[in-house]
Design an enzyme around this catalytic site. Structure first.
Site, PDB file in Angstrom:
ATOM      1  N   HIS A  66      48.784  35.421  44.553  1.00  0.00           N
ATOM      2  CA  HIS A  66      49.016  34.281  43.667  1.00  0.00           C
ATOM      3  C   HIS A  66      48.884  34.715  42.214  1.00  0.00           C
ATOM      4  O   HIS A  66      48.063  35.570  41.877  1.00  0.00           O
ATOM      5  CB  HIS A  66      48.068  33.112  43.972  1.00  0.00           C
ATOM      6  CG  HIS A  66      46.607  33.408  43.811  1.00  0.00           C
ATOM      7  ND1 HIS A  66      45.943  33.236  42.614  1.00  0.00           N
ATOM      8  CD2 HIS A  66      45.666  33.839  44.690  1.00  0.00           C
ATOM      9  CE1 HIS A  66      44.653  33.539  42.767  1.00  0.00           C
ATOM     10  NE2 HIS A  66      44.465  33.923  44.014  1.00  0.00           N
ATOM     11  N   ASP A  68      48.489  32.289  39.728  1.00  0.00           N
ATOM     12  CA  ASP A  68      47.701  31.297  38.994  1.00  0.00           C
ATOM     13  C   ASP A  68      46.229  31.678  38.978  1.00  0.00           C
ATOM     14  O   ASP A  68      45.753  32.418  39.844  1.00  0.00           O
ATOM     15  CB  ASP A  68      47.897  29.896  39.579  1.00  0.00           C
ATOM     16  CG  ASP A  68      47.497  29.797  41.042  1.00  0.00           C
ATOM     17  OD1 ASP A  68      47.743  30.764  41.810  1.00  0.00           O
ATOM     18  OD2 ASP A  68      46.930  28.767  41.447  1.00  0.00           O
ATOM     19  N   ASP A  99      40.677  38.043  40.460  1.00  0.00           N
ATOM     20  CA  ASP A  99      41.255  36.984  41.310  1.00  0.00           C
ATOM     21  C   ASP A  99      42.480  36.373  40.651  1.00  0.00           C
ATOM     22  O   ASP A  99      42.381  35.363  39.974  1.00  0.00           O
ATOM     23  CB  ASP A  99      40.193  35.924  41.570  1.00  0.00           C
ATOM     24  CG  ASP A  99      40.590  34.909  42.619  1.00  0.00           C
ATOM     25  OD1 ASP A  99      41.590  35.142  43.326  1.00  0.00           O
ATOM     26  OD2 ASP A  99      39.908  33.877  42.731  1.00  0.00           O
ATOM     27  N   GLU A 133      47.708  28.565  44.413  1.00  0.00           N
ATOM     28  CA  GLU A 133      46.607  28.905  45.313  1.00  0.00           C
ATOM     29  C   GLU A 133      45.293  28.337  44.824  1.00  0.00           C
ATOM     30  O   GLU A 133      44.476  27.872  45.612  1.00  0.00           O
ATOM     31  CB  GLU A 133      46.504  30.425  45.467  1.00  0.00           C
ATOM     32  CG  GLU A 133      45.668  30.877  46.670  1.00  0.00           C
ATOM     33  CD  GLU A 133      44.174  30.935  46.419  1.00  0.00           C
ATOM     34  OE1 GLU A 133      43.391  31.009  47.389  1.00  0.00           O
ATOM     35  OE2 GLU A 133      43.758  30.919  45.234  1.00  0.00           O
ATOM     36  N   GLU A 134      45.091  28.357  43.514  1.00  0.00           N
ATOM     37  CA  GLU A 134      43.835  27.872  42.943  1.00  0.00           C
ATOM     38  C   GLU A 134      43.830  26.361  42.752  1.00  0.00           C
ATOM     39  O   GLU A 134      42.805  25.795  42.367  1.00  0.00           O
ATOM     40  CB  GLU A 134      43.572  28.555  41.597  1.00  0.00           C
ATOM     41  CG  GLU A 134      43.429  30.065  41.660  1.00  0.00           C
ATOM     42  CD  GLU A 134      42.134  30.522  42.308  1.00  0.00           C
ATOM     43  OE1 GLU A 134      41.410  29.678  42.873  1.00  0.00           O
ATOM     44  OE2 GLU A 134      41.850  31.728  42.260  1.00  0.00           O
ATOM     45  N   GLU A 162      43.734  39.154  48.190  1.00  0.00           N
ATOM     46  CA  GLU A 162      42.558  38.474  47.631  1.00  0.00           C
ATOM     47  C   GLU A 162      41.386  39.451  47.485  1.00  0.00           C
ATOM     48  O   GLU A 162      41.242  40.398  48.271  1.00  0.00           O
ATOM     49  CB  GLU A 162      42.127  37.322  48.537  1.00  0.00           C
ATOM     50  CG  GLU A 162      43.060  36.137  48.530  1.00  0.00           C
ATOM     51  CD  GLU A 162      42.919  35.271  47.289  1.00  0.00           C
ATOM     52  OE1 GLU A 162      42.064  35.586  46.433  1.00  0.00           O
ATOM     53  OE2 GLU A 162      43.669  34.284  47.186  1.00  0.00           O
ATOM     54  N   HIS A 348      36.084  33.700  39.263  1.00  0.00           N
ATOM     55  CA  HIS A 348      35.880  32.347  38.746  1.00  0.00           C
ATOM     56  C   HIS A 348      34.755  32.284  37.715  1.00  0.00           C
ATOM     57  O   HIS A 348      34.413  31.197  37.257  1.00  0.00           O
ATOM     58  CB  HIS A 348      35.617  31.336  39.868  1.00  0.00           C
ATOM     59  CG  HIS A 348      36.786  31.132  40.778  1.00  0.00           C
ATOM     60  ND1 HIS A 348      36.953  29.977  41.524  1.00  0.00           N
ATOM     61  CD2 HIS A 348      37.859  31.909  41.067  1.00  0.00           C
ATOM     62  CE1 HIS A 348      38.059  30.065  42.233  1.00  0.00           C
ATOM     63  NE2 HIS A 348      38.635  31.231  41.967  1.00  0.00           N
TER      64      HIS A 348
END
Length: 376
Positions: A66, A68, A99, A133-134, A162, A348
């Site tokens: 992903h 995003d 990530d 995805e997020e 991931e 994150h």
């Protein structure tokens, strides 16, 4: 600086806060097209999805990722601007560094290098990227998987990039994921004065005994692939803020993380039976984010383990823990799925980072998996 580091930095500079792709996929599509990939944009709503393929027929090897990222939080809390990549002490900093823009860059470089060395490789190599995805994960890989069913698109093996590793690259791979089931509950009561409870119906009191049972119950015992199912209340709210008013309703949000020892249907039924047994007047909406899946021992797991042994010199833990990933939408298509990527310690977080050394090794690791699968 290596190609994969440069590409990761280019991606980090694009502030692709979900579901905005910020041009990441267009840039990657143009690059892959130069390497002979057929590229297709699949946009649903505000979400960009990229499907790039090289070769034809089976077997089909897909790399999934992903573009995003999650919001940065307070920018002044970062040691350097989150969308300006910076290398300090062997670490690359920026939102998405771990990530998963590093994983995306490594997958792209691995695919380019493999087709350059093996232009007539057997089967199909593919890259699937989403910008959802997020976020809600509705118009991303979930929608693409529906389109693949319509097309009867075959996928044999899928590597999700991931960040799976715990402390060093390759020390853990995901060979499955638990399912995620969320309930949004409203308990209906009758508002009134606390001095006259006989004229009201307190939803907090009505829910209290049911809640105690829901949190105490053992939902299943798990199995060889998954731990026992967990139940957690994530939000609970009632009341007007006044100390002399019985509230008229209560709102609760809860989540199950479950393996194959239970089903989403059985969990829903058991919750509703408990609520009714306690005479709770309720409305309950369910959202199944994804069912559990596990990839059995076979060619994909063997190829991944062999590649980690060759490039990292370790034997990884094989886990079905953690949260969810877009692999949950690919596995039901009949694909074997594993997840392998960099260390996830800072995902994150403020000052998200990835080891430059790990990043430079990642394309060769992914390329080795392709080689083992296609025996090129």
């Amino acid at each position: 600086m290596s190609d994969v580091v440069d590409l990761t930095c280019d991606l980090i500079r694009r502030a692709s806060v979900t579901p905005d792709d910020a041009g990441c996929q267009a840039m990657l599509a143009a690059r892959l097209a130069q390497s002979g990939f057929a590229v297709e944009s699949l946009r649903y709503g505000d979400v960009d999805n990229l499907w790039a393929t090289h070769g034809d027929g089976g077997p089909v090897v897909v790399f999934l990722g992903h573009t995003d990222v999650v919001p940065t939080g307070a920018v002044d809390a970062w040691a350097s601007p989150p969308f300006e990549p910076v290398i300090r002490d062997g670490l690359l900093y920026g939102r998405g560094a771990a990530d998963m823009k590093s994983g995306v860059a490594a997958m792209v470089v691995a695919l380019e290098e493999f087709v350059r060395a093996n232009p007539q490789h057997p089967g199909t190599l593919a890259l699937l990227l989403t910008s959802d995805e997020e976020g809600a994960s509705i118009d991303g890989v979930r929608r693409v998987a529906d389109e693949f069913r319509r097309r009867e698109q075959r996928i044999d093996w899928c590597v999700v990039g991931e960040p799976s590793s715990k402390t060093v690259l390759g020390d853990l791979i995901r060979v499955g994921r638990r399912g995620s089931l969320t309930g949004r509950l409203r308990v209906h009561g009758v508002q009134g004065h606390v001095a006259y409870p006989e004229k009201a119906d307190n939803p907090i009191h009505a829910f209290a005994e049911a809640l105690a049972q829901l949190t105490a119950i053992r939902w299943d015992e798990g199995n060889d692939a998954f731990p026992p199912t967990s139940f957690q209340i994530s939000n609970l709210h009632s009341g007007t803020g006044a100390d002399n008013v019985i509230p008229g309703d209560l709102h609760a949000v809860f989540n199950f993380r479950f393996g194959t020892a239970s089903t989403s249907a059985s969990l829903r039924e058991r919750v509703e039976v408990i609520l009714r047994a306690h005479s709770v007047n309720f409305t309950l909406d369910w959202w199944l984010s994804g069912d559990p899946f596990v990839t059995p021992s076979g060619k994909l797991r063997d190829a991944t383990l062999a590649s980690i042994a060759e490039h990292c010199g370790i034997v990884p833990e094989q886990s079905t823990g953690g949260g969810t990933s877009d692999g949950r939408f690919i596995a039901p298509l009949g694909a074997e799925v594993v997840e392998l990527g960099p260390v996830n310690a800072t995902i994150h977080k403020v000052d998200e980072q990835v080891s430059v050394s790990d990043l430079q090794r990642l394309p060769a690791l992914y390329g080795s998996i392709i080689g083992h699968l296609l025996q090129a």
